[in-house]
Design an enzyme around this catalytic site. Sequence first.
Site, PDB file in Angstrom:
ATOM      1  N   HIS A 158       0.823  -1.211   0.000  1.00  0.00           N
ATOM      2  CA  HIS A 158       0.000   0.000   0.000  1.00  0.00           C
ATOM      3  C   HIS A 158       0.866   1.274   0.000  1.00  0.00           C
ATOM      4  O   HIS A 158       2.074   1.205  -0.204  1.00  0.00           O
ATOM      5  CB  HIS A 158      -0.992  -0.026   1.165  1.00  0.00           C
ATOM      6  CG  HIS A 158      -1.681  -1.344   1.289  1.00  0.00           C
ATOM      7  ND1 HIS A 158      -2.641  -1.792   0.396  1.00  0.00           N
ATOM      8  CD2 HIS A 158      -1.521  -2.356   2.180  1.00  0.00           C
ATOM      9  CE1 HIS A 158      -3.051  -2.993   0.745  1.00  0.00           C
ATOM     10  NE2 HIS A 158      -2.378  -3.371   1.817  1.00  0.00           N
TER      11      HIS A 158
ATOM     12  N   GLU B 150      -1.919   0.136   7.961  1.00  0.00           N
ATOM     13  CA  GLU B 150      -1.062  -0.897   7.391  1.00  0.00           C
ATOM     14  C   GLU B 150       0.061  -0.276   6.570  1.00  0.00           C
ATOM     15  O   GLU B 150       1.205  -0.746   6.597  1.00  0.00           O
ATOM     16  CB  GLU B 150      -1.890  -1.843   6.518  1.00  0.00           C
ATOM     17  CG  GLU B 150      -1.082  -2.982   5.928  1.00  0.00           C
ATOM     18  CD  GLU B 150      -1.896  -3.876   5.014  1.00  0.00           C
ATOM     19  OE1 GLU B 150      -1.312  -4.828   4.457  1.00  0.00           O
ATOM     20  OE2 GLU B 150      -3.108  -3.622   4.848  1.00  0.00           O
TER      21      GLU B 150
ATOM     22  N   HIS C 110       3.160  -6.936   4.445  1.00  0.00           N
ATOM     23  CA  HIS C 110       1.772  -6.578   4.722  1.00  0.00           C
ATOM     24  C   HIS C 110       1.402  -6.905   6.162  1.00  0.00           C
ATOM     25  O   HIS C 110       2.174  -7.533   6.898  1.00  0.00           O
ATOM     26  CB  HIS C 110       0.820  -7.353   3.798  1.00  0.00           C
ATOM     27  CG  HIS C 110       0.851  -6.903   2.378  1.00  0.00           C
ATOM     28  ND1 HIS C 110       0.020  -5.932   1.890  1.00  0.00           N
ATOM     29  CD2 HIS C 110       1.640  -7.291   1.340  1.00  0.00           C
ATOM     30  CE1 HIS C 110       0.280  -5.740   0.611  1.00  0.00           C
ATOM     31  NE2 HIS C 110       1.268  -6.551   0.251  1.00  0.00           N
TER      32      HIS C 110
ATOM     33  N   GLU D   6       2.095 -11.651   5.622  1.00  0.00           N
ATOM     34  CA  GLU D   6       1.128 -10.972   6.488  1.00  0.00           C
ATOM     35  C   GLU D   6       1.649 -11.142   7.911  1.00  0.00           C
ATOM     36  O   GLU D   6       1.577 -12.227   8.477  1.00  0.00           O
ATOM     37  CB  GLU D   6      -0.252 -11.605   6.338  1.00  0.00           C
ATOM     38  CG  GLU D   6      -0.833 -11.552   4.939  1.00  0.00           C
ATOM     39  CD  GLU D   6      -1.383 -10.183   4.582  1.00  0.00           C
ATOM     40  OE1 GLU D   6      -1.354  -9.289   5.453  1.00  0.00           O
ATOM     41  OE2 GLU D   6      -1.851 -10.017   3.449  1.00  0.00           O
TER      42      GLU D   6
END
Length: 319
Positions: free
Chosen positions: A109, A146, A201, A283
């Site tokens: 992101h 995030e 992430h 993650e």
Amino acid sequence: MSYDENQHSPRPRRTRGTLTVVIAALVPSALAGWLVWLAMSGPDDSEPQKVLPLPSGQTTAGKPGPDASDTPSPTPPTTSAPAPTPSAPPKGGAAGPLAGKVVVVDPGHNPGNFKHTSEINKLVDIGTNRKECDTTGTSTNDGYTEAAFTRDVSQRLRTLLEKQGATVEFTHDNDRAFGPCVDERARIGNKAKADAVVSVHADGSAAGNRGFHVILPALVSAGGADTTAIVGPSRDLGERIAGKFVRATGSAPSNYVGDGTALDVRKDLGGLNLSTVPKVFIECGNMRDAQDAALLTSSGWRQKAAQGIADGIGSYLTR
């Protein structure tokens, strides 16, 4: 990131009912998670770390020459000899076990995505179908995004890898208003001919869903996507990162994805589908769970997370 491409909608995921008794017994604690990964990652994870930096200031001592009093002074040459050409420094700017290796780090992101929703909603081709260019990512209940998390961990990761001599490239580093799109993220790694690419992430699942998992590319051959050559190497990279991540952070594998293995294979992520070099997503935890969020917002824990990822990359590149 439990979303379509990079956006995790905070939807709960079911814990699969196929967990074996062995895994159920091993995963309740971080130590148990470590044992799971010690067993599954092979001999490498039980060996000494291979990516420790050289001691600061280490040099090779030269042999002393003859005493000046025993050697007559040479006659000065009539012309000066050309100065020796210095050796080119290794990639990464430091000697180390990863010298000459190229690693691309992809911080998931972008903090600016929130202000550019129309741009990031543009559809791009990911081979299997068309998906959003990028997404905003998730956040903790207290508003820690995030995007902020991934940038912090990625910068720590870069420092650790460069100390090992690696050349590290970012897909973006506070130099873009939004994005880049997922297809461009893949192209950056491909163009760099990276030896390994890791996309960092954090998840956005339901409260009670805890732990980390590594996403591996599925076998895809459709449109502009062909992962045939990278499925095997990417799995090796992902397994090593998962094993080292357990050891560095004390976190257990996800209790809601991967059936306790901490590995999840997906074919719906453009960043993986379009990659031609070994690549995985990690993650690091679930931002929507209070206990995981307490870890993700801790500077000390983020350093451990970066260390675990760096150790896994180093294990893969020095195998």
